[in-house]
Write a protein that holds these residues in place. Structure first.
Motif, PDB file in Angstrom:
ATOM      1  N   ALA A 261      15.624 -52.048 -33.116  1.00  0.00           N
ATOM      2  CA  ALA A 261      14.790 -50.920 -33.436  1.00  0.00           C
ATOM      3  C   ALA A 261      13.791 -50.849 -32.382  1.00  0.00           C
ATOM      4  CB  ALA A 261      14.002 -50.696 -34.512  1.00  0.00           C
ATOM      5  N   GLN A 262      12.824 -52.112 -32.012  1.00  0.00           N
ATOM      6  CA  GLN A 262      12.151 -52.223 -30.843  1.00  0.00           C
ATOM      7  C   GLN A 262      12.594 -52.070 -29.704  1.00  0.00           C
ATOM      8  OE1 GLN A 262       9.288 -55.545 -31.010  1.00  0.00           O
ATOM      9  NE2 GLN A 262       9.856 -56.160 -32.843  1.00  0.00           N
ATOM     10  N   ALA A 263      13.980 -52.343 -29.380  1.00  0.00           N
ATOM     11  CA  ALA A 263      14.554 -52.107 -27.967  1.00  0.00           C
ATOM     12  C   ALA A 263      14.704 -50.780 -27.705  1.00  0.00           C
ATOM     13  CB  ALA A 263      15.689 -53.055 -27.836  1.00  0.00           C
ATOM     14  N   ILE A 264      15.280 -49.967 -28.839  1.00  0.00           N
ATOM     15  CA  ILE A 264      15.389 -48.646 -28.759  1.00  0.00           C
ATOM     16  C   ILE A 264      14.199 -47.848 -28.503  1.00  0.00           C
ATOM     17  CG2 ILE A 264      16.334 -46.564 -29.723  1.00  0.00           C
ATOM     18  CD1 ILE A 264      18.354 -48.188 -31.100  1.00  0.00           C
ATOM     19  N   ALA A 265      13.333 -48.051 -29.329  1.00  0.00           N
ATOM     20  CA  ALA A 265      11.693 -47.433 -29.235  1.00  0.00           C
ATOM     21  C   ALA A 265      11.210 -47.778 -27.945  1.00  0.00           C
ATOM     22  CB  ALA A 265      11.130 -47.940 -30.350  1.00  0.00           C
ATOM     23  N   ALA A 266      11.506 -48.780 -27.165  1.00  0.00           N
ATOM     24  CA  ALA A 266      11.001 -49.161 -25.879  1.00  0.00           C
ATOM     25  C   ALA A 266      11.293 -47.854 -24.830  1.00  0.00           C
ATOM     26  CB  ALA A 266      11.351 -50.340 -25.293  1.00  0.00           C
ATOM     27  N   ARG A 267      12.563 -47.184 -25.311  1.00  0.00           N
ATOM     28  CA  ARG A 267      13.034 -45.991 -24.312  1.00  0.00           C
ATOM     29  C   ARG A 267      12.780 -44.703 -24.882  1.00  0.00           C
ATOM     30  NH1 ARG A 267      17.771 -48.153 -21.180  1.00  0.00           N
ATOM     31  NH2 ARG A 267      17.404 -50.456 -21.038  1.00  0.00           N
ATOM     32  N   LEU A 268      12.772 -44.436 -26.081  1.00  0.00           N
ATOM     33  CA  LEU A 268      12.620 -43.211 -26.815  1.00  0.00           C
ATOM     34  C   LEU A 268      12.025 -43.359 -28.355  1.00  0.00           C
ATOM     35  CD1 LEU A 268      15.676 -41.642 -27.880  1.00  0.00           C
ATOM     36  CD2 LEU A 268      15.693 -44.100 -27.297  1.00  0.00           C
ATOM     37  N   PRO A 269      11.424 -42.460 -28.817  1.00  0.00           N
ATOM     38  CA  PRO A 269      11.141 -42.542 -30.195  1.00  0.00           C
ATOM     39  C   PRO A 269      12.065 -42.862 -31.108  1.00  0.00           C
ATOM     40  CG  PRO A 269       9.694 -40.842 -29.211  1.00  0.00           C
ATOM     41  CD  PRO A 269      10.854 -41.232 -28.167  1.00  0.00           C
ATOM     42  N   LEU A 270      11.964 -43.649 -32.112  1.00  0.00           N
ATOM     43  CA  LEU A 270      13.005 -43.894 -33.153  1.00  0.00           C
ATOM     44  C   LEU A 270      12.300 -43.826 -34.578  1.00  0.00           C
ATOM     45  CD1 LEU A 270      16.011 -44.974 -33.569  1.00  0.00           C
ATOM     46  CD2 LEU A 270      15.020 -47.248 -33.719  1.00  0.00           C
ATOM     47  N   THR A 271      13.074 -43.036 -35.410  1.00  0.00           N
ATOM     48  CA  THR A 271      12.653 -43.068 -36.870  1.00  0.00           C
ATOM     49  C   THR A 271      13.441 -43.710 -37.540  1.00  0.00           C
ATOM     50  OG1 THR A 271      11.680 -40.906 -36.748  1.00  0.00           O
ATOM     51  CG2 THR A 271      12.290 -41.657 -38.695  1.00  0.00           C
ATOM     52  N   ALA A 272      13.279 -45.147 -38.368  1.00  0.00           N
ATOM     53  CA  ALA A 272      14.122 -45.966 -38.881  1.00  0.00           C
ATOM     54  C   ALA A 272      13.844 -45.881 -40.564  1.00  0.00           C
ATOM     55  CB  ALA A 272      13.789 -47.351 -38.362  1.00  0.00           C
ATOM     56  N   LEU A 273      14.935 -45.757 -41.251  1.00  0.00           N
ATOM     57  CA  LEU A 273      14.693 -45.943 -42.651  1.00  0.00           C
ATOM     58  C   LEU A 273      14.783 -47.199 -43.065  1.00  0.00           C
ATOM     59  CD1 LEU A 273      15.482 -44.077 -45.085  1.00  0.00           C
ATOM     60  CD2 LEU A 273      17.602 -45.073 -45.180  1.00  0.00           C
TER      61      LEU A 273
ATOM     62  N   GLY B  92      11.545 -39.821 -47.043  1.00  0.00           N
ATOM     63  CA  GLY B  92      12.201 -40.370 -45.932  1.00  0.00           C
ATOM     64  C   GLY B  92      13.329 -39.691 -45.276  1.00  0.00           C
ATOM     65  N   VAL B  93      13.928 -39.352 -46.278  1.00  0.00           N
ATOM     66  CA  VAL B  93      15.408 -38.402 -45.736  1.00  0.00           C
ATOM     67  C   VAL B  93      14.968 -37.155 -45.142  1.00  0.00           C
ATOM     68  CG1 VAL B  93      17.385 -37.301 -46.472  1.00  0.00           C
ATOM     69  CG2 VAL B  93      16.729 -39.590 -47.704  1.00  0.00           C
ATOM     70  N   ARG B  94      13.883 -36.223 -45.555  1.00  0.00           N
ATOM     71  CA  ARG B  94      13.404 -35.312 -44.806  1.00  0.00           C
ATOM     72  C   ARG B  94      12.827 -35.694 -43.390  1.00  0.00           C
ATOM     73  NH1 ARG B  94      10.361 -32.861 -49.944  1.00  0.00           N
ATOM     74  NH2 ARG B  94      12.167 -31.659 -51.207  1.00  0.00           N
ATOM     75  N   THR B  95      12.335 -36.807 -43.301  1.00  0.00           N
ATOM     76  CA  THR B  95      11.673 -37.382 -42.154  1.00  0.00           C
ATOM     77  C   THR B  95      13.114 -37.456 -41.016  1.00  0.00           C
ATOM     78  OG1 THR B  95       9.523 -38.206 -42.985  1.00  0.00           O
ATOM     79  CG2 THR B  95      10.180 -39.069 -40.843  1.00  0.00           C
ATOM     80  N   LEU B  96      13.970 -38.205 -41.630  1.00  0.00           N
ATOM     81  CA  LEU B  96      15.142 -38.352 -40.848  1.00  0.00           C
ATOM     82  C   LEU B  96      15.790 -37.261 -40.397  1.00  0.00           C
ATOM     83  CD1 LEU B  96      16.796 -41.388 -42.873  1.00  0.00           C
ATOM     84  CD2 LEU B  96      15.490 -41.724 -40.707  1.00  0.00           C
ATOM     85  N   LEU B  97      15.611 -36.229 -41.121  1.00  0.00           N
ATOM     86  CA  LEU B  97      16.448 -34.911 -40.957  1.00  0.00           C
ATOM     87  C   LEU B  97      15.764 -34.316 -39.866  1.00  0.00           C
ATOM     88  CD1 LEU B  97      18.952 -32.979 -41.443  1.00  0.00           C
ATOM     89  CD2 LEU B  97      17.475 -31.996 -43.311  1.00  0.00           C
ATOM     90  N   LYS B  98      14.448 -34.209 -39.977  1.00  0.00           N
ATOM     91  CA  LYS B  98      13.591 -33.561 -39.072  1.00  0.00           C
ATOM     92  C   LYS B  98      13.612 -33.969 -37.699  1.00  0.00           C
ATOM     93  CE  LYS B  98       8.534 -32.199 -38.133  1.00  0.00           C
ATOM     94  NZ  LYS B  98       7.190 -32.352 -38.883  1.00  0.00           N
ATOM     95  N   ALA B  99      13.687 -35.364 -37.560  1.00  0.00           N
ATOM     96  CA  ALA B  99      13.833 -36.070 -36.313  1.00  0.00           C
ATOM     97  C   ALA B  99      15.320 -35.743 -35.558  1.00  0.00           C
ATOM     98  CB  ALA B  99      13.822 -37.607 -36.440  1.00  0.00           C
ATOM     99  N   LEU B 100      16.487 -35.530 -36.212  1.00  0.00           N
ATOM    100  CA  LEU B 100      17.652 -35.218 -35.664  1.00  0.00           C
ATOM    101  C   LEU B 100      17.511 -33.853 -35.314  1.00  0.00           C
ATOM    102  CD1 LEU B 100      20.081 -37.188 -38.299  1.00  0.00           C
ATOM    103  CD2 LEU B 100      19.422 -37.739 -35.950  1.00  0.00           C
ATOM    104  N   LYS B 101      17.067 -32.856 -36.102  1.00  0.00           N
ATOM    105  CA  LYS B 101      17.102 -31.667 -35.695  1.00  0.00           C
ATOM    106  C   LYS B 101      16.096 -31.304 -34.509  1.00  0.00           C
ATOM    107  CE  LYS B 101      18.253 -29.374 -40.293  1.00  0.00           C
ATOM    108  NZ  LYS B 101      17.566 -28.529 -41.470  1.00  0.00           N
ATOM    109  N   ALA B 102      15.192 -31.995 -34.056  1.00  0.00           N
ATOM    110  CA  ALA B 102      14.338 -32.145 -32.822  1.00  0.00           C
ATOM    111  C   ALA B 102      15.011 -32.731 -31.889  1.00  0.00           C
ATOM    112  CB  ALA B 102      13.089 -32.521 -33.263  1.00  0.00           C
ATOM    113  N   GLY B 103      16.301 -33.257 -32.034  1.00  0.00           N
ATOM    114  CA  GLY B 103      16.955 -33.843 -31.021  1.00  0.00           C
ATOM    115  C   GLY B 103      16.878 -35.498 -30.811  1.00  0.00           C
ATOM    116  N   GLY B 104      16.141 -35.772 -31.832  1.00  0.00           N
ATOM    117  CA  GLY B 104      15.747 -37.436 -31.777  1.00  0.00           C
ATOM    118  C   GLY B 104      16.647 -38.207 -32.250  1.00  0.00           C
ATOM    119  N   ALA B 105      16.146 -39.588 -32.342  1.00  0.00           N
ATOM    120  CA  ALA B 105      17.026 -40.576 -32.875  1.00  0.00           C
ATOM    121  C   ALA B 105      16.659 -41.268 -34.115  1.00  0.00           C
ATOM    122  CB  ALA B 105      17.005 -41.640 -31.816  1.00  0.00           C
ATOM    123  N   ILE B 106      17.522 -41.728 -34.815  1.00  0.00           N
ATOM    124  CA  ILE B 106      17.255 -42.493 -36.167  1.00  0.00           C
ATOM    125  C   ILE B 106      17.937 -43.493 -36.160  1.00  0.00           C
ATOM    126  CG2 ILE B 106      16.575 -40.081 -37.371  1.00  0.00           C
ATOM    127  CD1 ILE B 106      19.238 -40.465 -38.832  1.00  0.00           C
TER     128      ILE B 106
END
Length: 284
Positions: free
Chosen positions: A113-125, A156-170
């Protein structure tokens, strides 16, 4: 107190922490009958019994390296990580539908998660710890730059869904045992395991591709190699089929480095309120 202790340990070289971890793993295996039985049983069931000595050491390393992963400065932690195949993740991100990273309890899964977050925002469950004394340590350690924690509940699931709909990573741990109503029974190394249905649901709702990742632990504290690969399975509309396809993908990933899977994890437990896998069906 615990946070201070972890911070003190984080100043030790990674090679020293992992050596202590290997020793700790051997001591726990020797003196804890329950731990020994579970680790042996899971390894044998999966067909990896020959990896027992290494698995004992790697399980210990997985715990004792945490002060470094959680509490050392992030640039120092990431200097120990080499990333392979990032182009696979970037190609998926470029589609604009978000990405669902699936990481089993394999190798040093905490560093991914840290390695991915160094490149882009990541939302982790994540699942908040049951013991309140661990909460400041775990949440403080995991909430680093670009890393957002989503608790394993409806919010938390809503947070994940929001991130994906914005084109983000989870990020999800698909082999983590879910709570009642959040999973189905599916085979995992020849035995039914209660398996989360969330990854496939989020994929179906958003079209976000599934990507597999794991961090292989290198010997003598040399660091980690983080690898990414595409999910090759097929997901239909049946939750049980979906869970089975993801479990199969996890088995294939674990086969790359079987000694480094967390075989001591109670993967086959029956969560509270869930009927056991072998419970007889009832009906009128």
């Amino acid at each position: 107190m615990l946070v201070t202790f972890f911070r003190l340990l984080s100043h030790l070289p990674l090679s020293v922490l992992q050596a202590l971890g290997a020793l700790t793993g051997q001591l726990v295996y020797r003196f804890s009958a329950g731990y020994r039985t579970r680790l042996n049983g899971n390894l044998q069931r999966a067909g990896y019994a020959e990896h027992l000595p290494a698995a004992i050491r790697e399980s210990g390393k997985n715990i004792v390296e945490l002060p470094f992963i959680w509490c050392a400065p992030q640039d120092k932690v990431l200097a120990k990580a080499t990333i392979e195949n990032w182009h696979i993740a970037q190609a998926a991100l470029d589609q604009g539908r978000g990405v669902i990273f699936l990481t089993p309890h394999l190798g040093c899964f905490e560093i991914i998660a840290q390695a991915i977050a160094a490149r882009l925002p990541l939302t982790a469950l994540y699942r908040p710890p049951r013991k309140s004394m661990l909460k400041p340590l775990i949440e403080g350690a995991r909430q680093r730059h670009n890393l957002i924690l989503a608790p394993a509940n409806l919010r938390g699931v809503r947070t994940l869904l929001k991130a994906l709909k914005a084109g983000g990573a989870i990020g999800l741990l698909p082999d983590q045992v879910p709570q009642n109503g959040e999973g189905v029974w599916a085979d995992f190394f020849g035995r039914k395991a209660y398996t989360m249905t969330l990854p496939a649901k989020l994929h179906k709702m958003t079209g976000a591709p599934l990507l597999l990742s794991y961090a292989e632990r290198l010997p003598q504290g040399r660091g980690y190699v983080i690898r990414f690969s595409t999910f090759e399975g097929f997901l239909d509309d049946d939750p049980q089929q979906q869970a089975q396809a993801i479990n199969t993908a996890m088995e294939q990933l674990i086969a790359r480095s079987p000694a480094q899977y967390l075989w001591s994890y109670n993967r086959y437990k029956t969560p509270e309120g869930v009927l056991p896998a072998d419970a007889p069906e009832t009906g009128l």
